[in-house]
Scaffold this active site. Structure first.
Site, mmCIF file in Angstrom:
data_model
loop_
_atom_site.group_PDB
_atom_site.id
_atom_site.type_symbol
_atom_site.label_atom_id
_atom_site.label_comp_id
_atom_site.label_asym_id
_atom_site.label_seq_id
_atom_site.Cartn_x
_atom_site.Cartn_y
_atom_site.Cartn_z
ATOM 1 C CB CYS A 324 1.780 -1.190 -1.389
ATOM 2 S SG CYS A 324 1.505 0.545 -0.954
ATOM 3 C CD GLU A 358 2.032 -5.149 -0.128
ATOM 4 O OE1 GLU A 358 1.859 -4.766 1.039
ATOM 5 O OE2 GLU A 358 1.425 -4.682 -1.103
#
Length: 368
Positions: A324, A358
Site C-alpha cells: 500500500c 496499491e
C-alpha cells in the site's frame, strides 16, 4: 475523514498518472508490462466514516477537505456503496428528532458488503446507559429491513454496546468459487470490493500451482489466504490481531478449507522464531520442519518490511508482495535485488481520486 470532491470524468487521466508514476519507480528493477486494474468510478468503497455536525435543529454528516480543512457537508457519498448511501440517510433521519440517540453523537461509521450486510457504529462523547440501549434497539429494528443482516454498535469511552452483530460476511466470486470472509467492525478490511477481487485473482494467477507450501505474513482476516490455499499443498499464515485471526479461522470453516494453519504473531516475532532465535509459545503445536515453504506472501503496513523479516523472506524461492506504499515497496525491492528479480507487477487502484497506490509484485530468486 477527509474528502475531496470527485469528478468521474477526470478518472482516466488520474489513473494514467498513477500508472506512469509506479512504472517509473519500478523501472530499475522491472522492464515488463505493468498490469493495470482500474476501479469502478463511483460507489466503490464498502466502508466509510463521517463526523456528525450539529447545527441548531439540523444534523448532518461532514468530512474535511484535505487541503483546506474546510468542512464539507455530506448528504450523499459518491464513492460509497449504494448501501452506505441508503443507511446514511436512514440513520440521520432516525436520530435527528430523538435526543437520547442524537445527544453527543459525534461520528458514524459504516461497514457494508456486496452481500447487503452492514454494521453501523455510532460514537458518542457521553456514557451510554440503559435508556440509550433501549432506543438503539428500536432504531435497529426500524433499519433492519434495509439490509439482509444489520449490526448496530454504540461506542463511548471504555464502552461498546453491540445490538445484533459486530461483523458481516462478505462473499466474492473469484474464478469458479464463492469465497466468504468475516469482516469485523473496527478491524482492517479491504475497502474496495471490486479491486479486492482483482487483487486476489492476480495473486492466484501469479503463483500458479506449485508443489510446495505457502508462508503468509500479515494475513489479516484471511482475505488472500483462503483463495490461495487451493494453489498450495499447505499454508501457514500469521497475523498479530487476535480478532482478525478469529475471523480467519471462522471463514476457513465456512469455506471448507483444511490445509491452513493460523498463528497469532507479528511478522517480527515469527521471523525470530523461524530463525530459531527464540521459542514462541504460540508455535508449540506447530512443527515448522514439516513445511516445505517455497513461496511467501507479504501484505505489510505502510512502513514495509523490517530488516529481520526481509532477511527471512529472502530465504525462499518466490516472494509475492502486496503493497500500500510504493516508496517502501521500492526500498524493499532494492534490498532484495541482489538475489531476486521482479517478474510480475500490477497496479490496483484501491483508492481512486487520491495519490495512494496499491501495487503487487512477484519476486523470483535469480539463478546462476
Amino acid at each position: 475523514m477527509t474528502y475531496k470532491t470527485i469528478d468521474p470524468s477526470e478518472y482516466p487521466l488520474q489513473f494514467a498518472e498513477k500508472a506512469k508514476h509506479l512504472q517509473q519507480l519500478l523501472s530499475p528493477y522491472y522492464k515488463g508490462e505493468l498490469e493495470l486494474h482500474e476501479s469502478p468510478r463511483t460507489h466503490y468503497r464498502m466502508r466509510a466514516e463521517f463526523r456528525v455536525w450539529h447545527e441548531q435543529n439540523d444534523l448532518y454528516y461532514i468530512m474535511f477537505n484535505p487541503e483546506t480543512r474546510e468542512k464539507i457537508r455530506m448528504d450523499e457519498f459518491v464513492p460509497g456503496s449504494g448501501l452506505i448511501n441508503t443507511l446514511m440517510k436512514a440513520v440521520r433521519d432516525y436520530v435527528i428528532d430523538k435526543p437520547i440517540l442524537r445527544n453527543k453523537l459525534f461520528q458514524v461509521d459504516f461497514l457494508t458488503t456486496t452481500t447487503n450486510e452492514a454494521v453501523i457504529s455510532c460514537l458518542y462523547h457521553k456514557q451510554l446507559d440503559a435508556e440509550w440501549e433501549e432506543s438503539a434497539k428500536q432504531m435497529h429494528e426500524t433499519l433492519s429491513p434495509i439490509t439482509d443482516k444489520l449490526g448496530l454498535i454504540g461506542r463511548a469511552r471504555k464502552q461498546k454496546h453491540v445490538i445484533g452483530t459486530d461483523e458481516v460476511v462478505e462473499c466474492l466470486n473469484i474464478g469458479n468459487r464463492h469465497w466468504k470472509t468475516v469482516q469485523t467492525e473496527n478491524a482492517f478490511t479491504q475497502p474496495n470490493a471490486e479491486i479486492n477481487k482483482q487483487m486476489i485473482t492476480w495473486a492466484i494467477n501469479s503463483v500458479g500451482t506449485p508443489k510446495h507450501d505457502l508462508l503468509e505474513l500479515y494475513c489479516g482476516n484471511g482475505n488472500f489466504t483462503l483463495p490461495l490455499s487451493t494453489q498450495f499443498e499447505h499454508v501457514l499464515a500469521t497475523e498479530i490481531s487476535k480478532r482478525s485471526v478469529a475471523s480467519a479461522q471462522v471463514a476457513t470453516e465456512m469455506n471448507g478449507i483444511n490445509n491452513v494453519e493460523f498463528v497469532r504473531m507479528s511478522s517480527e516475532e515469527f521471523s525470530e522464531a523461524l530463525k530459531g532465535d527464540v521459542e514462541k509459545r504460540r508455535l508449540q503445536n506447530i512443527d515448522l520442519t514439516s513445511y516445505d515453504f517455497g513461496t511467501v506472501l507479504v501484505d505489510p503496513p505502510r512502513a514495509g518490511l523490517d530488516a529481520l523479516t526481509l532477511n527471512v523472506v529472502s530465504q525462499y524461492q518466490r516472494i509475492l508482495y502486496i503493497s500500500c506504499n510504493p516508496d517502501t515497496l521500492i526500498q524493499n525491492i532494492n534490498d532484495l535485488s541482489d538475489k531476486f528479480t521482479v517478474t510480475k507487477a500490477a497496479l490496483f487502484d484501491q483508492f481512486p481520486y487520491t495519490h495512494h497506490i496499491e501495487a503487487g509484485v512477484l519476486l523470483e530468486r535469480k539463478t546462476g
